[in-house]
Write a protein that holds these residues in place. Structure first.
Motif, mmCIF file in Angstrom:
data_model
loop_
_atom_site.group_PDB
_atom_site.id
_atom_site.type_symbol
_atom_site.label_atom_id
_atom_site.label_comp_id
_atom_site.label_asym_id
_atom_site.label_seq_id
_atom_site.Cartn_x
_atom_site.Cartn_y
_atom_site.Cartn_z
ATOM 1 N N LYS A 186 1.102 -36.203 31.234
ATOM 2 C CA LYS A 186 -0.303 -36.547 31.478
ATOM 3 C C LYS A 186 -0.447 -38.025 31.821
ATOM 4 C CE LYS A 186 -2.069 -32.936 28.404
ATOM 5 N NZ LYS A 186 -2.754 -32.667 27.112
ATOM 6 N N THR A 187 0.309 -38.853 31.124
ATOM 7 C CA THR A 187 0.231 -40.289 31.394
ATOM 8 C C THR A 187 0.783 -40.616 32.771
ATOM 9 O OG1 THR A 187 0.431 -40.815 29.038
ATOM 10 C CG2 THR A 187 0.952 -42.569 30.605
ATOM 11 N N MET A 188 1.934 -40.066 33.118
ATOM 12 C CA MET A 188 2.545 -40.356 34.416
ATOM 13 C C MET A 188 1.706 -39.846 35.584
ATOM 14 S SD MET A 188 6.665 -39.895 33.802
ATOM 15 C CE MET A 188 6.583 -38.313 32.935
ATOM 16 N N ALA A 189 0.854 -38.862 35.323
ATOM 17 C CA ALA A 189 0.008 -38.306 36.380
ATOM 18 C C ALA A 189 -1.390 -38.907 36.408
ATOM 19 C CB ALA A 189 -0.104 -36.786 36.209
ATOM 20 N N SER A 190 -1.681 -39.807 35.496
ATOM 21 C CA SER A 190 -3.030 -40.359 35.409
ATOM 22 C C SER A 190 -3.291 -41.391 36.489
ATOM 23 C CB SER A 190 -3.247 -40.998 34.031
ATOM 24 O OG SER A 190 -2.429 -42.145 33.882
ATOM 25 N N ALA A 191 -4.547 -41.525 36.863
ATOM 26 C CA ALA A 191 -4.931 -42.502 37.883
ATOM 27 C C ALA A 191 -4.607 -43.915 37.427
ATOM 28 C CB ALA A 191 -6.418 -42.359 38.199
ATOM 29 N N GLU A 192 -4.737 -44.181 36.134
ATOM 30 C CA GLU A 192 -4.480 -45.518 35.599
ATOM 31 C C GLU A 192 -3.006 -45.885 35.734
ATOM 32 O OE1 GLU A 192 -8.085 -43.785 34.142
ATOM 33 O OE2 GLU A 192 -6.019 -43.063 33.931
ATOM 34 N N TYR A 193 -2.134 -44.922 35.524
ATOM 35 C CA TYR A 193 -0.699 -45.190 35.596
ATOM 36 C C TYR A 193 -0.208 -45.281 37.043
ATOM 37 C CZ TYR A 193 4.305 -44.805 34.656
ATOM 38 O OH TYR A 193 5.657 -45.037 34.597
ATOM 39 N N CYS A 194 -0.866 -44.524 37.916
ATOM 40 C CA CYS A 194 -0.389 -44.413 39.304
ATOM 41 C C CYS A 194 -0.850 -45.586 40.164
ATOM 42 C CB CYS A 194 -0.846 -43.080 39.908
ATOM 43 S SG CYS A 194 -0.066 -41.653 39.136
ATOM 44 N N THR A 195 -0.401 -46.754 39.794
ATOM 45 C CA THR A 195 -0.681 -47.943 40.592
ATOM 46 C C THR A 195 0.146 -47.893 41.881
ATOM 47 O OG1 THR A 195 1.098 -49.176 39.539
ATOM 48 C CG2 THR A 195 -1.088 -49.288 38.499
ATOM 49 N N GLU A 196 -0.134 -48.816 42.780
ATOM 50 C CA GLU A 196 0.621 -48.869 44.028
ATOM 51 C C GLU A 196 2.110 -49.051 43.752
ATOM 52 O OE1 GLU A 196 0.750 -51.459 48.204
ATOM 53 O OE2 GLU A 196 -0.897 -51.740 46.767
ATOM 54 N N LYS A 197 2.440 -49.882 42.772
ATOM 55 C CA LYS A 197 3.836 -50.113 42.415
ATOM 56 C C LYS A 197 4.491 -48.836 41.901
ATOM 57 C CE LYS A 197 6.818 -52.779 39.304
ATOM 58 N NZ LYS A 197 6.875 -53.801 38.233
ATOM 59 N N MET A 198 3.799 -48.136 41.010
ATOM 60 C CA MET A 198 4.362 -46.913 40.448
ATOM 61 C C MET A 198 4.502 -45.819 41.503
ATOM 62 S SD MET A 198 5.310 -47.322 37.437
ATOM 63 C CE MET A 198 5.148 -48.513 36.102
ATOM 64 N N MET A 199 3.540 -45.729 42.393
ATOM 65 C CA MET A 199 3.595 -44.696 43.427
ATOM 66 C C MET A 199 4.702 -44.969 44.437
ATOM 67 S SD MET A 199 1.529 -42.319 42.625
ATOM 68 C CE MET A 199 1.595 -41.370 44.145
ATOM 69 N N SER A 200 5.145 -46.201 44.537
ATOM 70 C CA SER A 200 6.218 -46.513 45.487
ATOM 71 C C SER A 200 7.524 -45.824 45.108
ATOM 72 C CB SER A 200 6.430 -48.027 45.567
ATOM 73 O OG SER A 200 6.967 -48.527 44.354
ATOM 74 N N SER A 201 7.675 -45.463 43.831
ATOM 75 C CA SER A 201 8.879 -44.759 43.395
ATOM 76 C C SER A 201 8.551 -43.370 42.841
ATOM 77 C CB SER A 201 9.618 -45.579 42.331
ATOM 78 O OG SER A 201 8.784 -45.798 41.197
ATOM 79 N N ARG A 202 7.410 -42.853 43.216
ATOM 80 C CA ARG A 202 6.969 -41.558 42.679
ATOM 81 C C ARG A 202 7.914 -40.416 43.055
ATOM 82 N NH1 ARG A 202 2.947 -39.374 39.405
ATOM 83 N NH2 ARG A 202 3.288 -41.496 38.680
ATOM 84 N N TYR A 203 8.418 -40.415 44.262
ATOM 85 C CA TYR A 203 9.318 -39.339 44.681
ATOM 86 C C TYR A 203 10.559 -39.308 43.799
ATOM 87 C CZ TYR A 203 12.330 -36.443 47.621
ATOM 88 O OH TYR A 203 13.170 -35.453 48.086
ATOM 89 N N LEU A 204 11.099 -40.482 43.480
ATOM 90 C CA LEU A 204 12.265 -40.554 42.613
ATOM 91 C C LEU A 204 11.957 -39.938 41.253
ATOM 92 C CD1 LEU A 204 12.724 -42.802 44.831
ATOM 93 C CD2 LEU A 204 14.032 -44.045 43.094
ATOM 94 N N LEU A 205 10.771 -40.248 40.735
ATOM 95 C CA LEU A 205 10.370 -39.714 39.439
ATOM 96 C C LEU A 205 10.268 -38.195 39.467
ATOM 97 C CD1 LEU A 205 9.266 -40.037 36.532
ATOM 98 C CD2 LEU A 205 6.988 -40.252 37.550
ATOM 99 N N THR A 206 9.661 -37.648 40.514
ATOM 100 C CA THR A 206 9.506 -36.187 40.561
ATOM 101 C C THR A 206 10.859 -35.493 40.600
ATOM 102 O OG1 THR A 206 9.287 -36.127 42.999
ATOM 103 C CG2 THR A 206 7.257 -36.343 41.701
ATOM 104 N N LYS A 207 11.835 -36.114 41.247
ATOM 105 C CA LYS A 207 13.154 -35.502 41.315
ATOM 106 C C LYS A 207 13.908 -35.636 39.989
ATOM 107 C CE LYS A 207 12.641 -33.665 45.179
ATOM 108 N NZ LYS A 207 12.523 -32.189 45.212
ATOM 109 N N LEU A 208 13.685 -36.726 39.269
ATOM 110 C CA LEU A 208 14.240 -36.852 37.921
ATOM 111 C C LEU A 208 13.668 -35.752 37.024
ATOM 112 C CD1 LEU A 208 15.809 -38.416 35.712
ATOM 113 C CD2 LEU A 208 13.748 -39.809 35.395
ATOM 114 N N LEU A 209 12.389 -35.517 37.141
ATOM 115 C CA LEU A 209 11.753 -34.473 36.324
ATOM 116 C C LEU A 209 12.253 -33.089 36.708
ATOM 117 C CD1 LEU A 209 8.073 -35.803 36.105
ATOM 118 C CD2 LEU A 209 9.942 -36.093 34.463
#
Length: 341
Positions: free
Chosen positions: A188-211
């Motif tokens: 829930k935290t990783m998917a929240s608008a507050e967490y998904c800053t521009e910096k965090m979204m720059s590596s979002r694809y990597l995170l989804t593949k780790l998950l």
């Protein structure tokens, strides 16, 4: 295991083995994201093996129908079916599963080829960040809902179905930061608008593949060894597909350069999906819960194997069951019936 950029490049320039073949007569194959890229090329390979049914699961009816026609023209296979599914919409996933329960019959191979590469935060109508819902919520949701069909197939036809999740080597290049590891609501935290800053979204694809890796390993850990079902995670490598179409600015130039110089074709990458689905038929157990890259079982990242990673994997699983249980009450019931705690 660690993966340096040099090792990654060396892998991209390595010769690719030919596609593995198998006799799929009478069997049913479902491929997600089958209208383009890896999914379409994998579907063409499966079609050449003459499955009893080949279901192309696509979001767009127009694009899906075009893919059916292209597949038939390329292979001569006439039994491909188009089924619609939108992984950014939980109701669509549930409707797909309901249709399969009514009309699908046996299920021997499910290839979950689903990903969204984006650097911009966008919420789905279900309220989740889009790429996480597609890759890390709807992908497991469909796996759970189709699990009874796969196990029933195994029991009735004395076979070992395969659930193939398309992951990536980019999982080596990310971890979960401390504030996520210490958070009681990780997804829930990783998917929240507050967490998904521009910096965090720059590596979002990597995170989804780790998950994706965590999901496959957690699922396998809870699948009794006596259950005739194999789940594995596949790395297709960097391929020329539409996945990175949202790249813009300087990033788009770098992506274009990388794709033109080192990327595999979509057909070459799709061979890995097929490998995970049909290879090693004499000993499918060897693929249970494994990460497969370059047509061989490969060690996952050091973070996944670390005490922190193992703990995170278990917590992510528990949260996933809780979240999906609210989406569809069948999920915890299926997990309880077919998987151990």
């Amino acid at each position: 295991m660690k993966l340096s950029f040099f090792t990654f490049l060396r892998g991209q320039f390595s010769p690719q083995p030919p596609v593995v073949k198998a006799d799929l007569a009478g069997k049913t194959v479902v491929v997600l994201g089958a209208n383009t890229g890896l999914g379409f090329e994998a579907s063409k390979h499966f079609a050449s093996m003459n499955p009893g049914r080949l279901i192309l699961a696509c979001r767009s009816e127009a694009k899906g129908q075009a893919a059916i026609e292209k597949l038939q023209a390329a292979t001569g296979y006439t039994k491909a079916e188009l089924w619609l599914i939108d992984l950014a919409d939980f109701e669509s996933v549930k409707k797909f599963a309901d249709k399969f329960e009514r009309d699908g019959g046996r299920l021997d191979i499910l290839v979950e080829n689903a990903a969204l590469s984006t650097r911009k935060y966008e919420a789905t109508k279900d309220g989740w960040e889009a790429s996480m819902q597609v890759s890390n919520l709807s992908t497991p949701l469909l796996a759970f809902l189709l699990l009874p069909a796969m196990i029933k197939t195994a029991e009735e036809h004395a076979t070992v179905p395969r659930l193939v999740v398309v992951a990536s080597e980019v999982h080596y290049w990310t971890t979960l930061e401390k504030k996520i590891l210490e958070n009681p609501d990780m997804l829930k935290t990783m998917a929240s608008a507050e967490y998904c800053t521009e910096k965090m979204m720059s590596s979002r694809y990597l995170l989804t593949k780790l998950l994706n890796i965590f999901f496959v390993r957690a699922f396998n850990d809870r699948l009794p060894s006596s259950t005739p079902l194999v789940i594995d995670a596949i790395n297709p490598g960097l391929c020329k597909t539409e996945l990175m179409r949202e790249a813009d600015g300087i990033a788009s130039l770098f992506v274009a350069l990388l794709l033109n110089i080192v990327a595999f074709s979509a057909e070459q990458g799709s061979r890995q999906l097929v490998y995970g689905a049909v290879a090693n038929a004499e000993n499918p157990e060897a693929f249970r819960g494994q990460y497969i890259s370059a047509c061989q079982v490969t060690e996952v990242s050091d973070f996944v194997l670390s005490p922190e990673g193992v703990k995170a994997q278990d917590r992510l699983w528990d949260e996933l069951i809780e979240i999906l249980g609210k989406v569809d009450s069948r999920v915890p019931a299926i997990a309880s019936q077919y998987l151990s705690a």
